[in-house]
Design an enzyme around this catalytic site. Sequence first.
Site, PDB file in Angstrom:
ATOM      1  N   ARG A  32     118.770 -24.066  20.547  1.00 52.00           N
ATOM      2  CA  ARG A  32     118.390 -23.057  19.671  1.00 52.00           C
ATOM      3  C   ARG A  32     116.939 -22.857  19.348  1.00 52.00           C
ATOM      4  NH1 ARG A  32     123.225 -24.952  17.505  1.00 52.00           N
ATOM      5  NH2 ARG A  32     125.002 -23.517  18.021  1.00 52.00           N
ATOM      6  N   LYS A  38     106.700 -11.993  23.153  1.00 56.80           N
ATOM      7  CA  LYS A  38     107.951 -11.400  23.949  1.00 56.80           C
ATOM      8  C   LYS A  38     108.229 -12.379  25.233  1.00 56.80           C
ATOM      9  CE  LYS A  38     107.712  -6.481  23.497  1.00 56.80           C
ATOM     10  NZ  LYS A  38     107.348  -5.163  24.085  1.00 56.80           N
ATOM     11  N   GLU A  74      95.148  -3.351  31.902  1.00 58.44           N
ATOM     12  CA  GLU A  74      95.448  -3.395  30.476  1.00 58.44           C
ATOM     13  C   GLU A  74      94.558  -3.517  29.377  1.00 58.44           C
ATOM     14  OE1 GLU A  74      98.777  -3.349  29.533  1.00 58.44           O
ATOM     15  OE2 GLU A  74     100.237  -3.692  31.127  1.00 58.44           O
ATOM     16  N   LYS A 113      95.518  -6.520  20.551  1.00 55.47           N
ATOM     17  CA  LYS A 113      96.830  -6.471  20.621  1.00 55.47           C
ATOM     18  C   LYS A 113      97.289  -7.509  19.379  1.00 55.47           C
ATOM     19  CE  LYS A 113     100.795  -7.801  23.206  1.00 55.47           C
ATOM     20  NZ  LYS A 113     101.305  -8.069  24.319  1.00 55.47           N
ATOM     21  N   GLU A 172     108.431  -4.746  17.597  1.00 59.29           N
ATOM     22  CA  GLU A 172     108.475  -3.416  17.955  1.00 59.29           C
ATOM     23  C   GLU A 172     109.338  -2.640  17.169  1.00 59.29           C
ATOM     24  OE1 GLU A 172     107.564  -3.646  22.232  1.00 59.29           O
ATOM     25  OE2 GLU A 172     108.478  -1.484  22.196  1.00 59.29           O
ATOM     26  N   ARG A 227     103.804  -1.364  17.607  1.00 62.30           N
ATOM     27  CA  ARG A 227     103.865  -2.147  18.946  1.00 62.30           C
ATOM     28  C   ARG A 227     104.117  -1.156  20.120  1.00 62.30           C
ATOM     29  NH1 ARG A 227     105.470  -8.490  19.843  1.00 62.30           N
ATOM     30  NH2 ARG A 227     104.889  -8.303  22.124  1.00 62.30           N
ATOM     31  N   ASN A 261     102.518   0.662  24.868  1.00 60.69           N
ATOM     32  CA  ASN A 261     103.148   0.905  25.975  1.00 60.69           C
ATOM     33  C   ASN A 261     102.779   2.459  26.648  1.00 60.69           C
ATOM     34  OD1 ASN A 261     105.520  -0.537  26.794  1.00 60.69           O
ATOM     35  ND2 ASN A 261     105.918  -0.215  24.587  1.00 60.69           N
ATOM     36  N   HIS A 263     102.932   3.344  30.222  1.00 62.38           N
ATOM     37  CA  HIS A 263     103.982   2.695  30.763  1.00 62.38           C
ATOM     38  C   HIS A 263     105.481   3.315  31.134  1.00 62.38           C
ATOM     39  CE1 HIS A 263     101.480  -1.087  29.726  1.00 62.38           C
ATOM     40  NE2 HIS A 263     102.336  -1.710  30.147  1.00 62.38           N
ATOM     41  N   HIS A 306     105.826   2.496  34.632  1.00 63.80           N
ATOM     42  CA  HIS A 306     107.254   1.760  35.176  1.00 63.80           C
ATOM     43  C   HIS A 306     108.002   2.678  36.059  1.00 63.80           C
ATOM     44  CE1 HIS A 306     107.448  -0.835  31.381  1.00 63.80           C
ATOM     45  NE2 HIS A 306     106.939  -1.538  32.187  1.00 63.80           N
ATOM     46  N   HIS A 324     101.747  -4.211  38.575  1.00 61.02           N
ATOM     47  CA  HIS A 324     101.886  -3.604  37.351  1.00 61.02           C
ATOM     48  C   HIS A 324     100.634  -2.891  36.687  1.00 61.02           C
ATOM     49  CE1 HIS A 324     103.766  -3.144  33.408  1.00 61.02           C
ATOM     50  NE2 HIS A 324     102.632  -3.860  32.866  1.00 61.02           N
TER      51      HIS A 324
HETATM   52  N1  GLY Z   1     103.256  -5.657  26.558  1.00 61.36           N
HETATM   53  C1  GLY Z   1     103.611  -4.920  25.422  1.00 61.36           C
HETATM   54  C2  GLY Z   1     104.116  -5.746  24.291  1.00 61.36           C
HETATM   55  O1  GLY Z   1     103.666  -6.946  24.273  1.00 61.36           O
HETATM   56  O2  GLY Z   1     104.376  -5.338  23.384  1.00 61.36           O
END
Ligand code: GLY
Length: 354
Positions: A121, A143, A185, A227, A237, A241, A245, A248, A252, A264
Amino acid sequence: MITKISVGKRNEKYDVLIGKEVCSKKNFQKFITKEQKILLLFDKNVPIKKIALIKKQLNSLGAKVYNYAITPGEQSKSIRNFENIHNFLSKNSFLRSDGIVACGGGVVGDLGGFVASTYMRGISYIQVPTTLLSQVDSSIGGKTAINLSSGKNLVGSFYNPKGVLIDTNFLDSLGEREYKSGLAEIIKHALIADRAFGNYLLQHSKNILKRDSDYLRHIITKSINIKAKIVTRDHKEQGIRAFLNFGHTIGHALEHAFKSKLLHGEAVAYGMDYEAKMSLKTLNLCQDDYDFVKEILKTYGFECKLNITFEKLKPFIKIDKKNSANTVNLVQLNKIGSCEMVPIKNINSLKKFF
Ligand code: GLY
Protein backbone atom coordinates in the site's frame (compact mmCIF):
# COMPACT_ATOMS: atom_id res chain seq x y z
CA MET A 1 25.72 24.80 -8.93
CA ILE A 2 22.59 23.02 -7.81
CA THR A 3 19.09 24.44 -8.06
CA LYS A 4 16.27 23.34 -5.78
CA ILE A 5 12.55 23.51 -6.53
CA SER A 6 9.85 22.39 -4.12
CA VAL A 7 6.75 20.68 -5.46
CA GLY A 8 3.51 19.69 -3.73
CA LYS A 9 1.75 20.65 -0.54
CA ARG A 10 2.14 19.82 3.14
CA ASN A 11 3.33 16.25 3.84
CA GLU A 12 3.26 15.47 0.10
CA LYS A 13 5.90 18.10 -0.60
CA TYR A 14 9.21 17.07 -2.17
CA ASP A 15 12.33 18.69 -3.56
CA VAL A 16 13.70 18.53 -7.08
CA LEU A 17 17.47 19.07 -7.28
CA ILE A 18 18.91 20.08 -10.65
CA GLY A 19 22.56 20.24 -11.70
CA LYS A 20 25.61 18.36 -12.83
CA GLU A 21 26.70 15.39 -10.67
CA VAL A 22 23.60 15.80 -8.56
CA CYS A 23 23.40 12.06 -7.76
CA SER A 24 25.86 12.37 -4.87
CA LYS A 25 25.79 10.66 -1.48
CA LYS A 26 24.93 13.99 0.14
CA ASN A 27 21.91 14.53 -2.08
CA PHE A 28 20.61 10.97 -1.81
CA GLN A 29 20.96 11.33 1.95
CA LYS A 30 18.35 14.11 1.89
CA PHE A 31 15.75 11.60 0.68
CA ILE A 32 16.94 8.30 2.15
CA THR A 33 16.08 8.41 5.81
CA LYS A 34 14.89 4.99 6.92
CA GLU A 35 15.23 2.76 3.86
CA GLN A 36 17.45 -0.25 4.52
CA LYS A 37 16.76 -1.96 1.22
CA ILE A 38 16.52 -0.16 -2.10
CA LEU A 39 15.39 -1.50 -5.43
CA LEU A 40 17.41 0.28 -8.12
CA LEU A 41 15.15 0.10 -11.16
CA PHE A 42 16.61 1.11 -14.53
CA ASP A 43 16.49 0.30 -18.19
CA LYS A 44 19.33 -0.84 -20.37
CA ASN A 45 19.62 2.59 -22.03
CA VAL A 46 21.14 4.00 -18.85
CA PRO A 47 24.94 3.60 -18.98
CA ILE A 48 25.91 0.81 -16.59
CA LYS A 49 28.72 2.99 -15.19
CA LYS A 50 26.13 5.50 -13.98
CA ILE A 51 24.10 2.72 -12.37
CA ALA A 52 27.24 1.44 -10.63
CA LEU A 53 27.95 4.95 -9.36
CA ILE A 54 24.43 5.42 -7.99
CA LYS A 55 24.59 1.99 -6.37
CA LYS A 56 27.87 2.97 -4.70
CA GLN A 57 26.34 6.15 -3.28
CA LEU A 58 23.32 4.26 -1.95
CA ASN A 59 25.55 1.55 -0.46
CA SER A 60 27.62 4.18 1.27
CA LEU A 61 24.45 5.29 3.07
CA GLY A 62 24.19 1.80 4.51
CA ALA A 63 21.40 0.57 2.22
CA LYS A 64 21.39 -2.87 0.62
CA VAL A 65 20.79 -2.25 -3.09
CA TYR A 66 19.09 -4.69 -5.48
CA ASN A 67 19.49 -3.99 -9.20
CA TYR A 68 16.47 -4.55 -11.45
CA ALA A 69 16.86 -3.92 -15.19
CA ILE A 70 13.95 -3.70 -17.61
CA THR A 71 13.91 -3.61 -21.39
CA PRO A 72 13.72 -0.05 -22.77
CA GLY A 73 10.43 0.89 -24.39
CA GLU A 74 6.76 1.47 -23.71
CA GLN A 75 6.01 -2.28 -23.73
CA SER A 76 7.81 -2.54 -20.38
CA LYS A 77 5.04 -0.57 -18.66
CA SER A 78 3.11 -3.84 -18.47
CA ILE A 79 1.02 -5.67 -15.89
CA ARG A 80 3.56 -8.51 -16.18
CA ASN A 81 6.51 -6.29 -15.19
CA PHE A 82 4.41 -4.71 -12.48
CA GLU A 83 3.70 -8.17 -11.03
CA ASN A 84 7.30 -9.39 -11.47
CA ILE A 85 8.71 -6.41 -9.61
CA HIS A 86 6.19 -6.86 -6.78
CA ASN A 87 7.20 -10.52 -6.49
CA PHE A 88 10.87 -9.55 -6.51
CA LEU A 89 10.29 -7.08 -3.67
CA SER A 90 8.32 -9.61 -1.69
CA LYS A 91 10.83 -12.48 -2.24
CA ASN A 92 13.59 -10.20 -1.00
CA SER A 93 11.55 -9.27 2.08
CA PHE A 94 11.19 -5.57 1.31
CA LEU A 95 9.22 -3.83 4.04
CA ARG A 96 7.06 -0.74 3.95
CA SER A 97 10.04 1.22 5.24
CA ASP A 98 12.17 0.29 2.20
CA GLY A 99 12.16 2.07 -1.15
CA ILE A 100 12.74 2.29 -4.89
CA VAL A 101 15.10 4.47 -6.91
CA ALA A 102 13.80 4.74 -10.50
CA CYS A 103 16.61 5.69 -12.87
CA GLY A 104 15.70 6.10 -16.53
CA GLY A 105 13.21 7.78 -18.84
CA GLY A 106 9.45 8.09 -18.43
CA VAL A 107 8.83 4.34 -18.70
CA VAL A 108 11.06 3.53 -15.70
CA GLY A 109 9.67 6.45 -13.69
CA ASP A 110 6.02 5.62 -14.38
CA LEU A 111 6.46 1.90 -13.69
CA GLY A 112 8.69 2.36 -10.63
CA GLY A 113 6.37 4.99 -9.22
CA PHE A 114 3.30 2.80 -9.69
CA VAL A 115 4.97 -0.19 -8.04
CA ALA A 116 6.02 2.09 -5.16
CA SER A 117 2.48 3.37 -4.76
CA THR A 118 1.01 -0.14 -4.48
CA TYR A 119 3.60 -2.43 -2.84
CA MET A 120 2.38 -2.91 0.75
CA ARG A 121 0.00 0.00 0.00
CA GLY A 122 2.86 2.37 -0.61
CA ILE A 123 6.62 2.60 -0.14
CA SER A 124 8.93 5.50 -0.86
CA TYR A 125 10.55 6.21 -4.23
CA ILE A 126 13.05 8.61 -5.70
CA GLN A 127 13.08 9.64 -9.33
CA VAL A 128 16.36 9.95 -11.23
CA PRO A 129 15.12 10.89 -14.72
CA THR A 130 17.73 10.51 -17.45
CA THR A 131 16.05 11.93 -20.57
CA LEU A 132 15.16 15.58 -21.12
CA LEU A 133 11.51 14.63 -21.57
CA SER A 134 11.34 12.81 -18.23
CA GLN A 135 13.36 15.54 -16.48
CA VAL A 136 10.97 18.34 -17.42
CA ASP A 137 7.73 16.41 -17.53
CA SER A 138 7.02 12.87 -16.32
CA SER A 139 9.22 12.93 -13.19
CA ILE A 140 7.41 16.03 -11.90
CA GLY A 141 3.89 15.84 -10.52
CA GLY A 142 3.59 12.30 -9.20
CA LYS A 143 1.68 10.69 -12.06
CA THR A 144 2.47 6.98 -12.17
CA ALA A 145 1.04 4.40 -14.55
CA ILE A 146 1.23 1.20 -16.53
CA ASN A 147 -0.43 0.34 -19.85
CA LEU A 148 -3.20 -2.08 -20.78
CA SER A 149 -3.46 -3.72 -24.18
CA SER A 150 -6.42 -1.39 -24.75
CA GLY A 151 -4.50 1.84 -24.08
CA LYS A 152 -1.61 3.72 -22.52
CA ASN A 153 -1.53 4.80 -18.86
CA LEU A 154 -4.97 3.35 -18.12
CA VAL A 155 -3.96 2.01 -14.70
CA GLY A 156 -2.10 4.30 -12.35
CA SER A 157 -2.08 6.64 -9.40
CA PHE A 158 -1.08 10.10 -8.22
CA TYR A 159 1.79 9.35 -5.87
CA ASN A 160 4.55 11.81 -5.14
CA PRO A 161 8.18 10.71 -4.89
CA LYS A 162 10.32 11.55 -1.88
CA GLY A 163 12.60 13.52 -4.16
CA VAL A 164 13.79 13.98 -7.73
CA LEU A 165 17.46 14.19 -8.73
CA ILE A 166 18.00 15.73 -12.17
CA ASP A 167 21.55 15.22 -13.34
CA THR A 168 22.09 17.16 -16.58
CA ASN A 169 25.14 14.99 -17.31
CA PHE A 170 22.75 12.29 -18.50
CA LEU A 171 21.80 14.53 -21.42
CA ASP A 172 25.28 14.46 -22.96
CA SER A 173 24.69 11.01 -24.43
CA LEU A 174 21.06 11.52 -25.45
CA GLY A 175 20.30 11.12 -29.18
CA GLU A 176 19.35 14.26 -31.12
CA ARG A 177 15.71 13.29 -31.71
CA GLU A 178 15.28 12.32 -28.04
CA TYR A 179 16.78 15.62 -26.96
CA LYS A 180 14.51 17.67 -29.21
CA SER A 181 11.55 15.63 -28.07
CA GLY A 182 12.21 16.94 -24.55
CA LEU A 183 12.57 20.48 -25.88
CA ALA A 184 9.02 20.22 -27.26
CA GLU A 185 7.61 19.87 -23.72
CA ILE A 186 9.75 22.83 -22.61
CA ILE A 187 8.33 24.90 -25.50
CA LYS A 188 4.85 23.82 -24.38
CA HIS A 189 5.47 25.12 -20.86
CA ALA A 190 6.52 28.50 -22.31
CA LEU A 191 3.51 28.69 -24.62
CA ILE A 192 0.93 27.93 -21.94
CA ALA A 193 2.43 29.97 -19.10
CA ASP A 194 5.32 32.33 -19.84
CA ARG A 195 5.84 34.47 -22.94
CA ALA A 196 9.19 35.85 -21.68
CA PHE A 197 10.46 32.28 -21.43
CA GLY A 198 9.28 31.73 -25.01
CA ASN A 199 11.34 34.75 -26.08
CA TYR A 200 14.35 33.31 -24.26
CA LEU A 201 13.94 30.00 -26.10
CA LEU A 202 13.90 31.89 -29.39
CA GLN A 203 16.86 34.11 -28.56
CA HIS A 204 19.13 31.39 -27.24
CA SER A 205 18.24 28.50 -29.50
CA LYS A 206 21.82 28.04 -30.71
CA ASN A 207 23.22 27.48 -27.23
CA ILE A 208 20.25 25.37 -26.23
CA LEU A 209 20.59 23.15 -29.28
CA LYS A 210 24.32 22.84 -28.55
CA ARG A 211 23.35 21.65 -25.02
CA ASP A 212 25.42 24.33 -23.33
CA SER A 213 25.15 23.36 -19.66
CA ASP A 214 24.28 26.81 -18.26
CA TYR A 215 21.48 27.30 -20.78
CA LEU A 216 20.30 23.75 -20.19
CA ARG A 217 20.10 24.18 -16.43
CA HIS A 218 18.22 27.44 -16.94
CA ILE A 219 15.58 26.03 -19.29
CA ILE A 220 15.11 22.87 -17.23
CA THR A 221 14.70 24.93 -14.06
CA LYS A 222 12.31 27.39 -15.72
CA SER A 223 10.27 24.57 -17.18
CA ILE A 224 10.03 22.62 -13.93
CA ASN A 225 9.07 25.81 -12.08
CA ILE A 226 6.13 26.25 -14.43
CA LYS A 227 5.01 22.64 -14.07
CA ALA A 228 5.65 22.64 -10.29
CA LYS A 229 3.32 25.62 -9.75
CA ILE A 230 0.57 23.95 -11.75
CA VAL A 231 0.77 20.49 -10.16
CA THR A 232 1.09 21.96 -6.67
CA ARG A 233 -2.20 23.84 -7.17
CA ASP A 234 -3.95 20.94 -8.87
CA HIS A 235 -2.28 17.62 -8.09
CA LYS A 236 -5.11 15.35 -9.23
CA GLU A 237 -5.97 17.17 -12.46
CA GLN A 238 -9.33 18.58 -11.41
CA GLY A 239 -8.68 21.81 -13.29
CA ILE A 240 -5.58 23.69 -14.42
CA ARG A 241 -3.28 20.64 -14.57
CA ALA A 242 -5.13 19.69 -17.76
CA PHE A 243 -3.52 22.77 -19.40
CA LEU A 244 -0.30 20.75 -19.48
CA ASN A 245 -2.06 18.80 -22.20
CA PHE A 246 -1.79 21.60 -24.74
CA GLY A 247 -0.82 19.94 -28.02
CA HIS A 248 -1.58 16.50 -26.61
CA THR A 249 -5.11 15.84 -27.97
CA ILE A 250 -3.86 16.00 -31.55
CA GLY A 251 -0.37 14.87 -30.44
CA HIS A 252 -1.66 11.60 -28.96
CA ALA A 253 -3.83 11.04 -32.02
CA LEU A 254 -0.75 11.50 -34.25
CA GLU A 255 1.24 9.10 -32.05
CA HIS A 256 -1.47 6.47 -32.51
CA ALA A 257 -1.90 7.10 -36.22
CA PHE A 258 1.85 6.99 -36.96
CA LYS A 259 2.32 4.04 -34.57
CA SER A 260 5.84 4.24 -33.16
CA LYS A 261 7.30 6.42 -35.93
CA LEU A 262 6.93 9.65 -33.96
CA LEU A 263 8.53 10.28 -30.58
CA HIS A 264 6.17 11.67 -27.95
CA GLY A 265 7.70 15.17 -28.03
CA GLU A 266 7.62 15.28 -31.84
CA ALA A 267 3.92 14.36 -31.83
CA VAL A 268 3.22 17.01 -29.17
CA ALA A 269 5.12 19.65 -31.19
CA TYR A 270 3.01 18.95 -34.29
CA GLY A 271 -0.07 18.75 -32.05
CA MET A 272 0.72 22.25 -30.71
CA ASP A 273 0.94 23.50 -34.28
CA TYR A 274 -2.55 22.17 -35.11
CA GLU A 275 -4.03 23.25 -31.79
CA ALA A 276 -2.61 26.78 -32.10
CA LYS A 277 -4.21 26.99 -35.56
CA MET A 278 -7.52 25.94 -33.97
CA SER A 279 -7.02 28.60 -31.27
CA LEU A 280 -7.15 31.29 -33.99
CA LYS A 281 -10.81 30.38 -34.41
CA THR A 282 -11.91 29.13 -30.98
CA LEU A 283 -10.34 31.87 -28.82
CA ASN A 284 -9.39 34.53 -31.36
CA LEU A 285 -5.68 33.95 -30.80
CA CYS A 286 -4.11 36.83 -32.72
CA GLN A 287 -2.13 36.16 -35.89
CA ASP A 288 1.11 37.50 -34.32
CA ASP A 289 0.85 34.99 -31.50
CA TYR A 290 0.13 32.18 -33.91
CA ASP A 291 3.21 33.22 -35.90
CA PHE A 292 5.19 33.14 -32.64
CA VAL A 293 4.16 29.51 -32.12
CA LYS A 294 5.15 28.64 -35.69
CA GLU A 295 8.48 30.42 -35.33
CA ILE A 296 9.47 28.74 -32.09
CA LEU A 297 8.52 25.31 -33.44
CA LYS A 298 10.45 25.94 -36.65
CA THR A 299 13.51 27.13 -34.72
CA TYR A 300 13.67 23.75 -32.98
CA GLY A 301 13.09 21.75 -36.15
CA PHE A 302 9.36 21.10 -35.80
CA GLU A 303 7.98 22.25 -39.11
CA CYS A 304 4.83 20.23 -39.55
CA LYS A 305 4.85 18.52 -42.93
CA LEU A 306 2.82 15.49 -41.98
CA ASN A 307 0.60 13.88 -44.53
CA ILE A 308 -2.47 13.01 -42.48
CA THR A 309 -6.22 13.32 -42.90
CA PHE A 310 -8.77 14.25 -40.26
CA GLU A 311 -10.56 10.93 -40.90
CA LYS A 312 -7.46 9.01 -39.84
CA LEU A 313 -7.08 10.99 -36.61
CA LYS A 314 -10.75 11.25 -35.68
CA PRO A 315 -11.10 7.87 -33.88
CA PHE A 316 -8.05 8.68 -31.75
CA ILE A 317 -9.18 12.25 -30.99
CA LYS A 318 -12.44 10.72 -29.73
CA ILE A 319 -10.68 8.56 -27.10
CA ASP A 320 -8.70 11.39 -25.50
CA LYS A 321 -8.78 11.13 -21.67
CA LYS A 322 -9.88 14.77 -21.27
CA ASN A 323 -13.10 14.23 -23.24
CA SER A 324 -16.49 14.17 -21.58
CA ALA A 325 -19.71 12.75 -23.02
CA ASN A 326 -19.67 13.54 -26.77
CA THR A 327 -17.41 16.55 -26.19
CA VAL A 328 -13.75 16.92 -27.12
CA ASN A 329 -12.12 19.11 -24.47
CA LEU A 330 -9.29 20.95 -26.17
CA VAL A 331 -6.64 23.09 -24.47
CA GLN A 332 -6.47 26.28 -26.51
CA LEU A 333 -4.24 29.36 -26.36
CA ASN A 334 -5.87 32.76 -25.93
CA LYS A 335 -2.45 34.41 -26.08
CA ILE A 336 1.14 33.29 -25.63
CA GLY A 337 1.48 32.38 -21.96
CA SER A 338 -2.21 31.80 -21.29
CA CYS A 339 -4.73 29.08 -22.16
CA GLU A 340 -8.24 27.79 -21.58
CA MET A 341 -10.15 24.56 -21.97
CA VAL A 342 -12.55 24.75 -24.90
CA PRO A 343 -15.35 22.19 -25.28
CA ILE A 344 -15.87 21.12 -28.90
CA LYS A 345 -19.34 19.59 -29.24
CA ASN A 346 -19.05 18.71 -32.89
CA ILE A 347 -15.80 16.86 -33.54
CA ASN A 348 -16.30 17.26 -37.31
CA SER A 349 -15.83 21.01 -36.91
CA LEU A 350 -12.10 20.26 -36.51
CA LYS A 351 -11.87 18.83 -40.04
CA LYS A 352 -11.09 22.20 -41.62
CA PHE A 353 -7.76 22.39 -39.76
CA PHE A 354 -6.25 19.40 -41.58
N1 GLY B 1 2.30 15.35 -18.40
C1 GLY B 1 1.18 16.03 -17.92
C2 GLY B 1 1.01 15.95 -16.45
O1 GLY B 1 1.90 15.58 -15.73
O2 GLY B 1 -0.04 16.28 -15.96
